[in-house]
Design a protein around this motif. Sequence first.
Motif, mmCIF file in Angstrom:
data_model
loop_
_atom_site.group_PDB
_atom_site.id
_atom_site.type_symbol
_atom_site.label_atom_id
_atom_site.label_comp_id
_atom_site.label_asym_id
_atom_site.label_seq_id
_atom_site.Cartn_x
_atom_site.Cartn_y
_atom_site.Cartn_z
ATOM 1 N N VAL A 195 53.282 0.331 37.761
ATOM 2 C CA VAL A 195 52.645 0.771 36.522
ATOM 3 C C VAL A 195 51.582 -0.263 36.156
ATOM 4 C CG1 VAL A 195 52.967 1.339 34.084
ATOM 5 C CG2 VAL A 195 54.699 2.026 35.768
ATOM 6 N N ILE A 196 50.333 0.143 36.292
ATOM 7 C CA ILE A 196 49.186 -0.740 36.022
ATOM 8 C C ILE A 196 48.980 -0.890 34.520
ATOM 9 C CG2 ILE A 196 46.682 -1.016 36.296
ATOM 10 C CD1 ILE A 196 48.280 -1.314 38.906
ATOM 11 N N GLU A 197 49.053 0.226 33.832
ATOM 12 C CA GLU A 197 48.848 0.254 32.384
ATOM 13 C C GLU A 197 49.783 1.287 31.779
ATOM 14 O OE1 GLU A 197 47.105 -1.381 30.181
ATOM 15 O OE2 GLU A 197 45.640 -2.490 31.354
ATOM 16 N N SER A 198 50.125 1.070 30.510
ATOM 17 C CA SER A 198 50.860 2.070 29.752
ATOM 18 C C SER A 198 50.313 2.089 28.334
ATOM 19 C CB SER A 198 52.358 1.791 29.758
ATOM 20 O OG SER A 198 52.650 0.595 29.097
ATOM 21 N N PHE A 199 50.422 3.249 27.700
ATOM 22 C CA PHE A 199 49.857 3.401 26.365
ATOM 23 C C PHE A 199 50.673 4.419 25.578
ATOM 24 C CE2 PHE A 199 46.928 4.769 23.095
ATOM 25 C CZ PHE A 199 46.206 3.619 22.802
ATOM 26 N N SER A 200 51.119 4.004 24.413
ATOM 27 C CA SER A 200 51.833 4.888 23.496
ATOM 28 C C SER A 200 50.850 5.350 22.418
ATOM 29 C CB SER A 200 53.000 4.123 22.859
ATOM 30 O OG SER A 200 53.587 4.898 21.854
ATOM 31 N N PHE A 201 50.687 6.660 22.313
ATOM 32 C CA PHE A 201 49.736 7.262 21.383
ATOM 33 C C PHE A 201 50.514 7.855 20.207
ATOM 34 C CE2 PHE A 201 46.882 10.555 19.819
ATOM 35 C CZ PHE A 201 45.623 9.983 19.957
ATOM 36 N N PRO A 202 50.491 7.206 19.043
ATOM 37 C CA PRO A 202 51.317 7.643 17.916
ATOM 38 C C PRO A 202 50.708 8.811 17.135
ATOM 39 C CG PRO A 202 50.058 5.717 17.292
ATOM 40 C CD PRO A 202 49.741 5.988 18.744
ATOM 41 N N SER A 203 51.567 9.466 16.368
ATOM 42 C CA SER A 203 51.143 10.476 15.380
ATOM 43 C C SER A 203 50.080 11.424 15.927
ATOM 44 C CB SER A 203 50.645 9.776 14.117
ATOM 45 O OG SER A 203 51.627 8.893 13.620
ATOM 46 N N PHE A 204 50.444 12.137 16.976
ATOM 47 C CA PHE A 204 49.485 12.972 17.695
ATOM 48 C C PHE A 204 48.681 13.882 16.777
ATOM 49 C CE2 PHE A 204 48.270 16.823 19.983
ATOM 50 C CZ PHE A 204 47.561 16.272 21.049
ATOM 51 N N LYS A 205 49.333 14.582 15.889
ATOM 52 C CA LYS A 205 48.632 15.575 15.066
ATOM 53 C C LYS A 205 47.612 14.949 14.120
ATOM 54 C CE LYS A 205 52.255 18.902 15.576
ATOM 55 N NZ LYS A 205 53.451 19.507 15.079
ATOM 56 N N ASP A 206 47.835 13.698 13.744
ATOM 57 C CA ASP A 206 46.880 12.998 12.883
ATOM 58 C C ASP A 206 45.729 12.393 13.680
ATOM 59 O OD1 ASP A 206 48.479 13.506 10.653
ATOM 60 O OD2 ASP A 206 49.582 11.622 10.886
ATOM 61 N N ASN A 207 45.988 12.026 14.934
ATOM 62 C CA ASN A 207 45.028 11.243 15.708
ATOM 63 C C ASN A 207 44.310 12.001 16.822
ATOM 64 O OD1 ASN A 207 45.445 8.764 14.299
ATOM 65 N ND2 ASN A 207 47.426 8.611 15.319
ATOM 66 N N PHE A 208 44.685 13.257 17.041
ATOM 67 C CA PHE A 208 44.072 14.068 18.092
ATOM 68 C C PHE A 208 43.807 15.454 17.514
ATOM 69 C CE2 PHE A 208 43.792 16.675 21.877
ATOM 70 C CZ PHE A 208 43.227 15.842 22.824
ATOM 71 N N GLN A 209 42.529 15.798 17.396
ATOM 72 C CA GLN A 209 42.171 17.089 16.793
ATOM 73 C C GLN A 209 41.000 17.702 17.540
ATOM 74 O OE1 GLN A 209 41.475 16.022 12.701
ATOM 75 N NE2 GLN A 209 43.592 15.392 12.399
ATOM 76 N N ASP A 210 41.053 19.000 17.705
ATOM 77 C CA ASP A 210 39.980 19.741 18.376
ATOM 78 C C ASP A 210 39.660 19.173 19.757
ATOM 79 O OD1 ASP A 210 39.671 21.456 16.137
ATOM 80 O OD2 ASP A 210 38.439 19.926 15.140
ATOM 81 N N GLY A 211 40.719 18.768 20.469
ATOM 82 C CA GLY A 211 40.548 18.273 21.835
ATOM 83 C C GLY A 211 40.012 16.867 21.953
ATOM 84 N N LYS A 212 39.998 16.130 20.823
ATOM 85 C CA LYS A 212 39.440 14.769 20.830
ATOM 86 C C LYS A 212 40.348 13.805 20.081
ATOM 87 C CE LYS A 212 35.741 16.054 18.711
ATOM 88 N NZ LYS A 212 34.466 16.237 18.073
ATOM 89 N N ILE A 213 40.248 12.542 20.477
ATOM 90 C CA ILE A 213 40.913 11.469 19.742
ATOM 91 C C ILE A 213 40.025 11.153 18.544
ATOM 92 C CG2 ILE A 213 41.687 9.071 19.817
ATOM 93 C CD1 ILE A 213 42.149 9.484 22.862
#
Length: 178
Positions: free
Chosen positions: A138-156
Amino acid sequence: MKNVLAFTGSNSSTSINQKLLDHISNRLNGHEVKRIKLTDFPLPIFSEDIEKNEGIPDNVKQLNQTIKAHDALLVAVNEHNGASSAFFKNTIDWLSRNERNFLEGKKILLFSTSPGARGAKTSLEYTKNIFGRFGGEVIESFSFPSFKDNFQDGKIVNEVLDMGIEDVLTTFAHQIEN
């Protein structure tokens, strides 16, 4: 140019991890990315009795060959009640029974998301540890929180998270080139 296989551990047709995987895989420039769905490789619940009486399912062998045919992996892991989904764990169980080091030589970018503030961190950490046991790096890992608040209309839409994703993608792309 390296061949990168991308998939998520979710079996949901409305998976937020699939949406994030699609977005991230589109941003990995300079490499050939093939997206698959693990649901295209249906498997019975792992059982030593099934393995003994029927052998390793053909879909496990096909999935293993698909993984082997690629240089690196982008994997999004989901979380159910603070653990990896039974669907994803079952797939890993079967793959490891077919070939213990099924991830040998694979460089991996691992990420997760959830509706909550922890971003499926527990499942991410579990998967990070278990992938190493099967030969993956595993080279990198990333936890992306609160998806519905931070990802909208196909974009971060969160600038800090977007920069974080760009950083891990850049590091991953550089590492798989070597």
